[in-house]
Design a protein around this motif. Structure first.
Motif, PDB file in Angstrom:
ATOM      1  N   GLU A 110       0.836  -1.196   0.000  1.00 11.41           N
ATOM      2  CA  GLU A 110       0.000   0.000   0.000  1.00 11.41           C
ATOM      3  C   GLU A 110       0.877   1.255   0.000  1.00 11.41           C
ATOM      4  OE1 GLU A 110      -3.187   0.215  -0.378  1.00 11.41           O
ATOM      5  OE2 GLU A 110      -3.873  -1.824   0.030  1.00 11.41           O
ATOM      6  N   ASN A 111       1.800   1.292   0.962  1.00  9.88           N
ATOM      7  CA  ASN A 111       2.664   2.468   1.106  1.00  9.88           C
ATOM      8  C   ASN A 111       4.008   2.107   1.746  1.00  9.88           C
ATOM      9  OD1 ASN A 111      -0.310   3.965   1.675  1.00  9.88           O
ATOM     10  ND2 ASN A 111       1.087   5.036   0.310  1.00  9.88           N
ATOM     11  N   LEU A 112       4.955   3.018   1.589  1.00  5.61           N
ATOM     12  CA  LEU A 112       6.246   2.954   2.273  1.00  5.61           C
ATOM     13  C   LEU A 112       6.234   4.097   3.290  1.00  5.61           C
ATOM     14  CD1 LEU A 112       8.417   2.719  -0.975  1.00  5.61           C
ATOM     15  CD2 LEU A 112       7.607   0.810   0.415  1.00  5.61           C
ATOM     16  N   VAL A 113       6.371   3.764   4.574  1.00  2.00           N
ATOM     17  CA  VAL A 113       6.200   4.757   5.644  1.00  2.00           C
ATOM     18  C   VAL A 113       7.564   5.279   6.101  1.00  2.00           C
ATOM     19  CG1 VAL A 113       5.177   5.220   7.898  1.00  2.00           C
ATOM     20  CG2 VAL A 113       4.112   3.522   6.377  1.00  2.00           C
ATOM     21  N   ALA A 114       7.790   6.574   5.886  1.00  2.70           N
ATOM     22  CA  ALA A 114       9.105   7.164   6.145  1.00  2.70           C
ATOM     23  C   ALA A 114       9.445   7.224   7.635  1.00  2.70           C
ATOM     24  CB  ALA A 114       9.165   8.565   5.544  1.00  2.70           C
ATOM     25  N   ASP A 115       8.466   7.544   8.498  1.00  6.65           N
ATOM     26  CA  ASP A 115       8.731   7.755   9.924  1.00  6.65           C
ATOM     27  C   ASP A 115       9.422   6.580  10.606  1.00  6.65           C
ATOM     28  OD1 ASP A 115       8.015  10.319  10.231  1.00  6.65           O
ATOM     29  OD2 ASP A 115       6.129   9.958  11.286  1.00  6.65           O
ATOM     30  N   ASN A 116       9.030   5.363  10.215  1.00  7.83           N
ATOM     31  CA  ASN A 116       9.641   4.190  10.858  1.00  7.83           C
ATOM     32  C   ASN A 116      10.229   3.191   9.856  1.00  7.83           C
ATOM     33  OD1 ASN A 116       7.259   3.224   9.828  1.00  7.83           O
ATOM     34  ND2 ASN A 116       6.452   2.439  11.772  1.00  7.83           N
ATOM     35  N   GLY A 117      10.282   3.556   8.576  1.00  6.39           N
ATOM     36  CA  GLY A 117      10.883   2.675   7.575  1.00  6.39           C
ATOM     37  C   GLY A 117      10.109   1.394   7.361  1.00  6.39           C
ATOM     38  N   ALA A 118       8.784   1.442   7.557  1.00  3.30           N
ATOM     39  CA  ALA A 118       7.956   0.233   7.470  1.00  3.30           C
ATOM     40  C   ALA A 118       7.257   0.121   6.118  1.00  3.30           C
ATOM     41  CB  ALA A 118       6.904   0.241   8.588  1.00  3.30           C
ATOM     42  N   ILE A 119       6.800  -1.105   5.817  1.00  5.22           N
ATOM     43  CA  ILE A 119       6.012  -1.393   4.626  1.00  5.22           C
ATOM     44  C   ILE A 119       4.568  -1.616   5.068  1.00  5.22           C
ATOM     45  CG2 ILE A 119       5.763  -2.915   2.619  1.00  5.22           C
ATOM     46  CD1 ILE A 119       8.523  -1.700   2.634  1.00  5.22           C
ATOM     47  N   LEU A 120       3.643  -0.847   4.514  1.00  5.42           N
ATOM     48  CA  LEU A 120       2.219  -0.967   4.865  1.00  5.42           C
ATOM     49  C   LEU A 120       1.522  -1.837   3.824  1.00  5.42           C
ATOM     50  CD1 LEU A 120      -0.051   0.090   6.806  1.00  5.42           C
ATOM     51  CD2 LEU A 120      -0.365   1.984   5.206  1.00  5.42           C
ATOM     52  N   ILE A 121       0.924  -2.936   4.276  1.00  3.41           N
ATOM     53  CA  ILE A 121       0.227  -3.858   3.369  1.00  3.41           C
ATOM     54  C   ILE A 121      -1.182  -4.157   3.896  1.00  3.41           C
ATOM     55  CG2 ILE A 121       2.302  -4.965   2.423  1.00  3.41           C
ATOM     56  CD1 ILE A 121       1.904  -7.240   4.398  1.00  3.41           C
ATOM     57  N   SER A 122      -2.004  -4.755   3.032  1.00  2.00           N
ATOM     58  CA  SER A 122      -3.385  -5.069   3.418  1.00  2.00           C
ATOM     59  C   SER A 122      -3.853  -6.311   2.658  1.00  2.00           C
ATOM     60  CB  SER A 122      -4.308  -3.881   3.098  1.00  2.00           C
ATOM     61  OG  SER A 122      -4.537  -3.809   1.695  1.00  2.00           O
ATOM     62  N   SER A 123      -5.139  -6.594   2.803  1.00  2.00           N
ATOM     63  CA  SER A 123      -5.722  -7.739   2.093  1.00  2.00           C
ATOM     64  C   SER A 123      -5.674  -7.549   0.577  1.00  2.00           C
ATOM     65  CB  SER A 123      -7.176  -7.963   2.543  1.00  2.00           C
ATOM     66  OG  SER A 123      -7.944  -6.785   2.343  1.00  2.00           O
ATOM     67  N   ASN A 124      -5.472  -6.330   0.119  1.00  2.00           N
ATOM     68  CA  ASN A 124      -5.298  -6.099  -1.318  1.00  2.00           C
ATOM     69  C   ASN A 124      -4.080  -6.849  -1.851  1.00  2.00           C
ATOM     70  OD1 ASN A 124      -7.503  -4.411  -1.568  1.00  2.00           O
ATOM     71  ND2 ASN A 124      -6.322  -2.534  -1.303  1.00  2.00           N
ATOM     72  N   GLN A 125      -3.081  -7.030  -0.996  1.00  2.00           N
ATOM     73  CA  GLN A 125      -1.853  -7.710  -1.412  1.00  2.00           C
ATOM     74  C   GLN A 125      -1.750  -9.161  -0.924  1.00  2.00           C
ATOM     75  OE1 GLN A 125      -1.353  -4.434   0.352  1.00  2.00           O
ATOM     76  NE2 GLN A 125      -1.821  -3.642  -1.677  1.00  2.00           N
TER      77      GLN A 125
END
Length: 202
Positions: A110-125
């Motif tokens: 879904e997104n790449l989160v800069a604040d903590n360097g995380a990968i945001l994913i969901s049921s879409n993926q």
């Protein structure tokens, strides 16, 4: 926009001018880093492996190099996302939607989160699969336009893009070294050996 030029260029400028953080007073406000630079620093700090690409051909080259470096075969790769399967249609991936016997998951996010360097994913993926049920090795395909500053910004983006049906199973991956699972700070989280293929699209 080149992440590497920004990241390494800014360091050289700081060194040359002698205006690094060491020269700043303790009451000076923190320097606000650009989103891409902040993500790169935090993502690497989390143990992620980062490959920046200018074209889809470069993405394929990097993907082949990852498979070769780890002695993985195309058949060991699971790709649940149908759009990404089309992008990588010249490869012979596992046809299973559960990734049960796969060594590696190739997925968008879904997104790449800069604040903590995380990968945001969901049921879409990942559909309704739990992270623990997926392979230990991930290759995430993303574009520079998916960079956001905070998780909140990413969640708002998911809501706006999916007004008819908000996806479920929304989660972040932010520990990219399997050995970290023994660290009490990462207890309860799912660590993944993760490569990021980032395509420039801005």
């Amino acid at each position: 926009m080149s992440l590497f030029k920004k990241l390494f260029g800014s360091k050289q400028k700081q060194e040359a001018s002698g205006t690094g953080t060491d020269q700043r007073g303790k009451f000076m406000p923190e320097i606000k880093l650009p989103t891409d630079e902040k993500f790169t620093i935090n993502f690497k700090k989390n143990g992620g492996k980062f490959l920046y690409c200018d074209s889809i051909e470069e993405i394929y080259d990097c993907f082949n190099s990852i498979l070769s470096e780890n002695n993985w075969t195309q058949e060991q790769v699971c790709c649940i996302d149908s759009k990404l399967s089309t992008t990588f249609q010249k490869y012979n991936f596992s046809k299973s939607n559960t990734c049960q016997n796969a060594t590696l998951l190739l997925s968008p996010c879904e997104n790449l989160v800069a604040d903590n360097g995380a990968i945001l994913i969901s049921s879409n993926q990942i559909k309704e699969s739990k992270l623990n049920d997926l392979p230990d090795n991930f290759i995430i395909f993303a574009t520079t336009s998916q960079l956001v500053d905070t998780i909140g910004e990413g969640l708002r983006g998911i809501k706006n893009k999916n007004k008819n049906q908000i996806p479920t199973n929304i989660t972040t991956i932010k520990h990219f070294s399997i050995k970290e699972e023994n660290d009490f700070l990462t207890y309860g989280s799912s660590s993944k050996n993760l490569y990021l293929l980032l395509l420039e699209d801005l």
